[in-house]
Design a protein around this motif. Structure first.
Motif, mmCIF file in Angstrom:
data_model
loop_
_atom_site.group_PDB
_atom_site.id
_atom_site.type_symbol
_atom_site.label_atom_id
_atom_site.label_comp_id
_atom_site.label_asym_id
_atom_site.label_seq_id
_atom_site.Cartn_x
_atom_site.Cartn_y
_atom_site.Cartn_z
ATOM 1 N N ARG A 151 -1.162 -22.638 55.317
ATOM 2 C CA ARG A 151 -1.509 -23.964 54.579
ATOM 3 C C ARG A 151 -0.969 -23.824 53.204
ATOM 4 O O ARG A 151 -1.026 -22.806 52.514
ATOM 5 C CB ARG A 151 -3.079 -23.722 54.453
ATOM 6 N N PHE A 152 -0.435 -25.055 52.709
ATOM 7 C CA PHE A 152 0.246 -24.922 51.391
ATOM 8 C C PHE A 152 -0.053 -26.388 50.912
ATOM 9 O O PHE A 152 -0.373 -27.620 51.729
ATOM 10 C CB PHE A 152 1.584 -24.505 51.487
ATOM 11 N N THR A 153 0.416 -26.412 49.662
ATOM 12 C CA THR A 153 0.351 -27.616 48.817
ATOM 13 C C THR A 153 1.922 -28.094 48.400
ATOM 14 O O THR A 153 2.416 -27.313 47.665
ATOM 15 C CB THR A 153 -0.437 -28.055 47.736
ATOM 16 N N MET A 160 1.327 -25.608 58.609
ATOM 17 C CA MET A 160 2.419 -25.397 59.171
ATOM 18 C C MET A 160 2.404 -24.010 60.309
ATOM 19 O O MET A 160 1.940 -23.238 59.786
ATOM 20 C CB MET A 160 3.907 -24.909 58.027
ATOM 21 N N GLY A 161 2.830 -24.488 61.510
ATOM 22 C CA GLY A 161 2.475 -23.604 62.566
ATOM 23 C C GLY A 161 3.784 -22.439 62.224
ATOM 24 O O GLY A 161 5.031 -22.664 62.437
ATOM 25 N N LEU A 162 3.449 -21.118 62.360
ATOM 26 C CA LEU A 162 4.505 -20.103 62.414
ATOM 27 C C LEU A 162 4.635 -19.415 63.702
ATOM 28 O O LEU A 162 5.347 -18.443 63.799
ATOM 29 C CB LEU A 162 3.951 -19.143 61.334
ATOM 30 N N GLY A 163 3.988 -19.847 64.703
ATOM 31 C CA GLY A 163 4.259 -19.069 66.057
ATOM 32 C C GLY A 163 3.089 -18.750 66.647
ATOM 33 O O GLY A 163 1.929 -18.380 66.027
ATOM 34 N N ASP A 171 9.988 -28.978 50.989
ATOM 35 C CA ASP A 171 8.957 -28.937 52.011
ATOM 36 C C ASP A 171 9.421 -28.263 53.056
ATOM 37 O O ASP A 171 10.483 -28.535 53.651
ATOM 38 C CB ASP A 171 8.621 -30.370 52.491
ATOM 39 N N PRO A 172 8.717 -26.986 53.398
ATOM 40 C CA PRO A 172 9.314 -25.987 54.260
ATOM 41 C C PRO A 172 9.307 -26.880 55.796
ATOM 42 O O PRO A 172 9.937 -26.356 56.804
ATOM 43 C CB PRO A 172 8.346 -24.798 54.342
ATOM 44 N N ILE A 173 8.273 -27.604 55.927
ATOM 45 C CA ILE A 173 8.210 -28.061 57.329
ATOM 46 C C ILE A 173 9.285 -29.032 57.710
ATOM 47 O O ILE A 173 10.086 -29.039 58.568
ATOM 48 C CB ILE A 173 7.008 -29.122 57.713
ATOM 49 N N LYS A 174 9.835 -30.110 56.479
ATOM 50 C CA LYS A 174 11.029 -30.802 56.747
ATOM 51 C C LYS A 174 12.269 -30.158 56.745
ATOM 52 O O LYS A 174 13.143 -30.346 57.553
ATOM 53 C CB LYS A 174 10.808 -32.070 55.733
ATOM 54 N N ASP A 175 12.106 -29.107 56.195
ATOM 55 C CA ASP A 175 13.394 -28.021 56.086
ATOM 56 C C ASP A 175 13.703 -27.514 57.335
ATOM 57 O O ASP A 175 14.709 -27.279 57.815
ATOM 58 C CB ASP A 175 13.170 -26.853 54.855
#
Length: 400
Positions: free
Chosen positions: A41-43, A51-54, A80-84
């Motif tokens: 969880r992040f902002t 973001m799921g990590l597995g 954004d780590p999800i978009k990246d």
């Protein structure tokens, strides 16, 4: 209590179903079946995200912490780590497109431009025979001039025309890949040509029978078989083997045979279809061929693999007689006869053998196919090959 690394490997293995915080935004969600899921969880940009990590146990606690730290590092850089991650995934997919897949997709895209939607696969065969066995499983983004050079080097001088076609098809496939937003080297083919050097290739004319010999050969085609009749019609009309083999009953109206656009090599005029005037002798041959008609085709195949006779059927007749000439050569026989024995204008003579004449601009304004002029000449050609007239020079008189 620690703000990070609160969990232990033994602890999560023995934990009851529920949600557990490891700190730094990393959470472990335990399921009743003993498995689980890692969630970060992040902002980012003022927006709360997860973001799921597995899955657990596939992703261990140590792996989850490493992934969480990498994602948080991206966040600190306002990325954004999800978009990246999605961007990286798409890039990986693009880079994994194999040349074979791109080549087949390019072929499918071009079918509408090819004769009979490319069913004969002649466009694809240089790739299938000489390129895909070596480069088919290579990601298209990794193909460079060295790969292409090594692939075509064995045939570059020994099968020059095939090598040229293969190089052309590779270039088309690379452009197709670029249109798919794949990262490819569009200069690879030009560089490969430079590495391969100039082809040692001497153009050879298709073996042809002299026009003086045609009447005797025509008269010898007298057994009424499909192969003899097809050869007779080919000689009389000056057409290529393919439209002769695929001629259909519904293409003939009176004394005119209309070859559909997908049976014409090149674009002869603004209509694309090509009308062929049929001499009385040609009509007689067609009438005999109607005895063999099947599914609309006048020259059907006796086998099950093809609807019509093969390209080799007529060639075998000539080869069995020890002749060097081939069926396609009769177009040359007719064209030389037109030059030697008639005063046919160049444009009319070229149109008789279905050659494209002039530039696109010329074709746009020259809106005629010289049907009546061609009829007069092909009637005289029929008289010549059947022995009704000599090879003396004749004047072109329209309407005869």
């Amino acid at each position: 209590m620690r703000t990070k690394n609160r969990l232990t490997a033994k602890g999560i293995a023995a934990a009851a179903p529920g949600k557990y915080c490891d700190g730094g935004g990393l959470w472990f969600v335990k399921r009743p079946d003993g498995g689980g899921q890692w969630v970060l969880r992040f902002t980012i940009h003022g927006r709360r995200r997860e973001m799921g990590l597995g899955p657990y146990p596939g992703v261990s606690l140590a792996d989850a912490r490493r992934k969480a730290e990498e994602a948080n590092a991206k966040g600190r850089e306002n990325v954004d780590p999800i978009k990246d991650r999605e961007r990286q995934r798409k890039e990986a997919v693009r880079n994994l497109h194999l040349f074979e897949d791109v080549a087949r997709d390019a072929f499918e895209s071009r079918k509408a431009e090819l004769k009979r939607d490319g069913k004969a696969r002649r466009w694809f065969s240089p790739l299938e025979l000489h390129v895909l066995p070596k480069l088919g499983k290579t990601p298209v983004s990794e193909i460079d001039q060295m790969d292409i050079r090594d692939t075509l080097a064995p045939i570059w001088h020994t099968k020059a025309e095939t090598a040229r076609k293969a190089m052309d098809r590779i270039g088309i496939c690379l452009k197709h890949a670029a249109a798919l937003n794949l990262n490819v080297n569009l200069d690879a083919t030009d560089k490969a040509k430079a590495l391969l050097g100039k082809r040692r290739h001497k153009a050879q004319h298709i073996p042809a029978m002299s026009w003086q010999e045609v009447p005797d050969f025509y008269q010898s085609l007298n057994d009424g078989s499909i192969s003899h009749l097809a050869l007779r019609l080919l000689i009389l009309t000056g057409m290529r083997s393919e439209p002769i083999r695929f001629i259909r009953e519904d293409q003939i109206s009176g004394d005119v045979w209309t070859i559909p656009e997908d049976g014409v090599k090149g674009r002869l005029d603004t209509t694309r279809e090509f009308r062929v005037p049929l001499s009385p002798e040609a009509l007689r041959v067609i009438e005999q061929a109607r005895a063999f008609e099947r599914n609309g085709y006048l020259f059907p195949s006796s086998g099950k693999k093809s609807a019509v006779i093969s390209d080799n059927t007529m060639r075998k007749v000539m080869k069995s007689r020890g002749l060097d000439a081939v069926p396609h050569g009769f177009r040359s026989s007719l064209r030389v006869w037109l030059a030697d024995c008639t005063d046919a204008p160049h444009q009319v003579a070229e149109t008789i053998i279905a050659h494209s004449i002039g530039s696109a601009v010329v074709k746009a304004y020259l809106r005629t196919d010289f049907l009546e002029q061609r009829r007069a000449l092909t009637n005289r050609w029929a008289d010549f090959v059947t022995g009704k007239s000599s090879g003396e020079v004749v004047k072109l008189v329209v309407g005869q």
